[in-house]
Design a protein around this motif. Structure first.
Motif, short mmCIF file in Angstrom:
data_model
loop_
_atom_site.label_atom_id
_atom_site.label_comp_id
_atom_site.label_asym_id
_atom_site.label_seq_id
_atom_site.Cartn_x
_atom_site.Cartn_y
_atom_site.Cartn_z
N TRP A 185 0.84 -1.20 0.00
CA TRP A 185 0.00 0.00 0.00
C TRP A 185 0.89 1.26 0.00
O TRP A 185 0.60 2.24 -0.65
N ALA A 186 2.02 1.18 0.73
CA ALA A 186 2.91 2.36 0.78
C ALA A 186 3.66 2.53 -0.52
O ALA A 186 4.01 3.65 -0.91
N LYS A 187 3.90 1.42 -1.22
CA LYS A 187 4.59 1.51 -2.50
C LYS A 187 3.85 2.42 -3.47
O LYS A 187 4.45 3.25 -4.15
N GLY A 188 2.52 2.25 -3.49
CA GLY A 188 1.70 3.08 -4.38
C GLY A 188 1.86 4.55 -4.05
O GLY A 188 2.01 5.39 -4.94
N ILE A 189 1.86 4.86 -2.74
CA ILE A 189 1.97 6.26 -2.32
C ILE A 189 3.33 6.82 -2.71
O ILE A 189 3.43 7.94 -3.26
N ILE A 190 4.38 6.03 -2.44
CA ILE A 190 5.72 6.52 -2.77
C ILE A 190 5.84 6.76 -4.28
O ILE A 190 6.33 7.79 -4.73
N MET A 191 5.33 5.81 -5.06
CA MET A 191 5.39 5.96 -6.50
C MET A 191 4.64 7.21 -6.96
O MET A 191 5.11 7.95 -7.80
N LEU A 192 3.48 7.44 -6.34
CA LEU A 192 2.70 8.62 -6.69
C LEU A 192 3.50 9.89 -6.39
O LEU A 192 3.57 10.82 -7.19
#
Lengths: 348, 285
Positions: free
Chosen positions: B97-104
């Motif tokens: 879930w945090a991966k998506g945020i970091i990528m964003l």
């Protein structure tokens, strides 16, 4: 295969028709193209000049294609025999280049109804000046309590680290340097004193902007409090609520003619002439003088009013007295060398 | 035609034809014209020669501009690497879930224009900007620091503006590393630091080199950021070319500067490429 043959036929027919009726070809049929400048110039011309032109010509087709002087020259040079632009707008430096490169048709002065009414400085047979740009001193009234009165005020100790200038890439920067040279005994052909003066100004300099537009940003950010500035650019800032004021220094404000030219080999010569006539007409100039455009008129039949009368000049006699016009033919001769020298010597 | 066996591989080339044509018309041709222009001895083109190149290469000031531009690229690249690597590493270690945020967060800057991002930096670095206001309210400074129109300011702004170009290749490279390798390393007794130095870092080298290459090329040619944050007298190559071509209409000299700049950049790029090849050998070993 059938498709290709059909395409071929169509192309051949079209080409044949274009030969038979030359009026069909794009070059002849295209609307009048006026290369104005971007930004507030384009807005002003779209709102005032274009409608006036349409009225005068019974709704002739025209297009505004805003671009820098340099791009105008490049585009016309690239297609001299069939230029994509009919009317060019230029600052004094590029105007002389365009004339020297033979890109410009002489203005049919004897046919013009308004040419003789222009102030003498605006009467250029290679292309008259419908507008002026005026450079004076811009300051932040919140931090500069006593308004400056002279270019020399920039050297005052209280402005240490608060002064902004632009480099010589711009007409403004170059014009300012010439004015400095004149103040210290130099001239358009002797710039030395200006470089000495800038050297002395160095402790006061907070920024050397890459173009006049950056000066506006620097005022907004509180990076500088005082700088040479363009009258019209400041009006836009003021309208947005930035605390800036503009004064004409007592030595005289520097005035640049913005000249308008018919492009050589233009297929729309007659319409181009009519557009320029509209730009010179007292009606258009009077409207452009009002808020929010505040463009200084060059037609003496236009009475100065409003902010222009207050900040610049009450009438055209005062313009002649208060405005300083520079010899750009002389400036152009050495401008490259000055830019080079400025690159090397002026480091903050 | 139908009788012979079709060679299926030729299709690949023909599919690339539109792009190749575009490449020839819009890239190779202008480049050849540029090269021809650079050999004109004067703007009118009355005679040809190496005058423009002699003028540039024999002039310490011009060489200084070239040097400072290349050096600027080095500083920006090192800073983005230093700041970007932890982000990429974090992305690798984070739950999905945090991966998506970091990528964003990494991609977000790419969705706004460079001009907008750069203007944000003008506001941040200004005399009354966020940095100076924060330092002043903490009582750390009395007079505002000069950040705008300085070398430091340009490096900082460029590093942020070009950050995605560094982080994205790093994320890809780190993602390709088998997580078991780090575990194996610690089982064999290596600490975190040693594992990073001996395992993770060498294996991510291709990503580092790709990221550095992209960031470097983007940083030295970033006309907008360089001139908005650097101001009118920090002269870098893009502005130098603009000045000669646009203000002075000295196209031959501008063309010669462009060619010199191009060659200098190509040299740097080939150094990166050699490093890249070496690192591939290293990671495969």
């Amino acid at each position: 295969m059938l498709l290709t043959r059909r395409n071929l036929m169509q192309t051949a027919l079209t080409l044949g028709a274009m030969h038979a009726f030359p009026g069909l070809t794009w070059a002849q049929a295209r609307p009048l193209v006026f290369a104005t400048f971007t930004g507030s110039w384009e807005e002003a011309h779209k709102a005032v000049l274009v409608p006036a032109f349409r009225k005068a010509t019974g709704n002739a087709d025209m297009v505004l294609d805003p671009m820098l002087s340099v791009d105008q020259i490049a585009k016309v040079t690239a297609a001299k025999n069939n230029p994509p632009i009919d009317v060019m707008l230029h600052d004094p430096g590029p105007a002389l280049q365009a004339v020297a490169q033979g890109l410009v048709e002489p203005y049919p002065v004897e046919k013009s109804a308004y040419y003789k009414d222009l102030i003498p400085a605006a009467q250029e047979p290679s292309g008259p000046a419908p507008f002026f740009q005026v450079v004076g001193l811009t300051y932040n009234p919140e931090t500069v309590k006593t308004p400056p009165t002279s270019w020399a005020d920039l050297w005052k100790p209280e402005f240490k680290g608060r002064v902004g200038i632009t480099n010589l890439n711009s007409t403004l920067g170059t014009g300012f340097m010439v004015e400095l040279a004149k103040m210290h005994g130099g001239s358009e052909s002797n710039i030395d004193p200006a470089f000495k003066a800038i050297e002395a100004l160095r402790p006061s300099l907070a920024a050397v902007a890459a173009n006049p537009g950056q000066l506006a940003t620097l005022f907004q950010q509180g990076q500088i409090d005082i700088s040479p500035g363009n009258f019209n650019a400041i009006q836009i800032l003021k309208a947005r609520g930035v605390p800036v004021e503009w004064v004409a220094p007592k030595e005289g404000a520097i005035a640049f003619k913005t000249t308008i030219h018919i492009v050589k080999n233009s297929p729309n010569r007659e319409l181009a002439f009519k557009l320029i006539e509209a730009a010179l007409s007292p009606e258009v100039q009077a409207t452009l003088m009002e808020e929010p455009y505040l463009i200084v008129p060059t037609n003496t039949k236009v009475a100065m009013k409003g902010e222009i009368a207050k900040a610049l000049a009450k009438d055209h006699a005062e313009i002649a007295k208060k405005f300083v016009f520079q010899d750009w033919a002389k400036i152009n001769e050495q401008r490259a060398a000055w830019i080079e020298r400025f690159n090397r010597e002026i480091r903050v | 035609m139908a009788a012979t066996l079709r060679n299926v591989t030729t299709y690949d080339l023909r599919l690339a034809a539109p792009l190749a044509l575009g490449f020839v018309v819009f890239f190779i041709t202008p480049l050849v014209i540029l090269l021809a222009l650079s050999f004109q001895a004067d703007p009118q083109g009355t005679h040809y020669g190496l005058t423009q190149y002699v003028n540039f290469l024999g002039d310490r000031f011009s060489l200084g501009v070239l040097g400072s531009t290349l050096w600027l690229g080095v500083k920006v690249t090192l800073l983005t690497l230093l700041l970007g690597y932890p982000v990429a590493w974090l992305h690798q270690r984070a739950p999905s879930w945090a991966k998506g945020i970091i990528m964003l967060l990494v991609l977000l800057p790419l969705l706004t224009s460079v001009v907008v991002r750069t203007f944000a930096w003008v506001v941040i670095l200004g005399r009354q900007g966020i940095v100076n206001a924060a330092l002043a309210s903490l009582g750390l400074i009395d007079t505002p620091l000069k950040l705008l129109y300085t070398d430091t300011g340009v490096v900082m702004a460029l590093a942020q503006v070009q950050m995605p170009l560094m982080v994205l290749p790093l994320i890809t490279a780190l993602g390709r590393i088998d997580p078991n390798l780090a575990d194996a390393s610690s089982v064999l007794g290596a600490g975190h630091w040693r594992t990073f130095r001996k395992v993770t870092l060498p294996l991510s080298l291709p990503g580092i080199i790709a990221g550095c290459l992209l960031t470097y090329a983007a940083a030295i040619t970033a006309f907008i950021t360089q001139s908005l944050i650097g101001g009118g007298q920090m002269l870098f190559m893009p502005m130098y070319i603009y000045q000669q071509a646009s203000t002075l209409q000295n196209w031959p000299f501008a063309a010669a500067i462009s060619i010199v700049f191009l060659v200098a950049v190509l040299v740097v790029v080939s150094i990166f490429n050699v490093l890249g090849r070496l690192s591939r050998g290293y990671t495969n070993a």
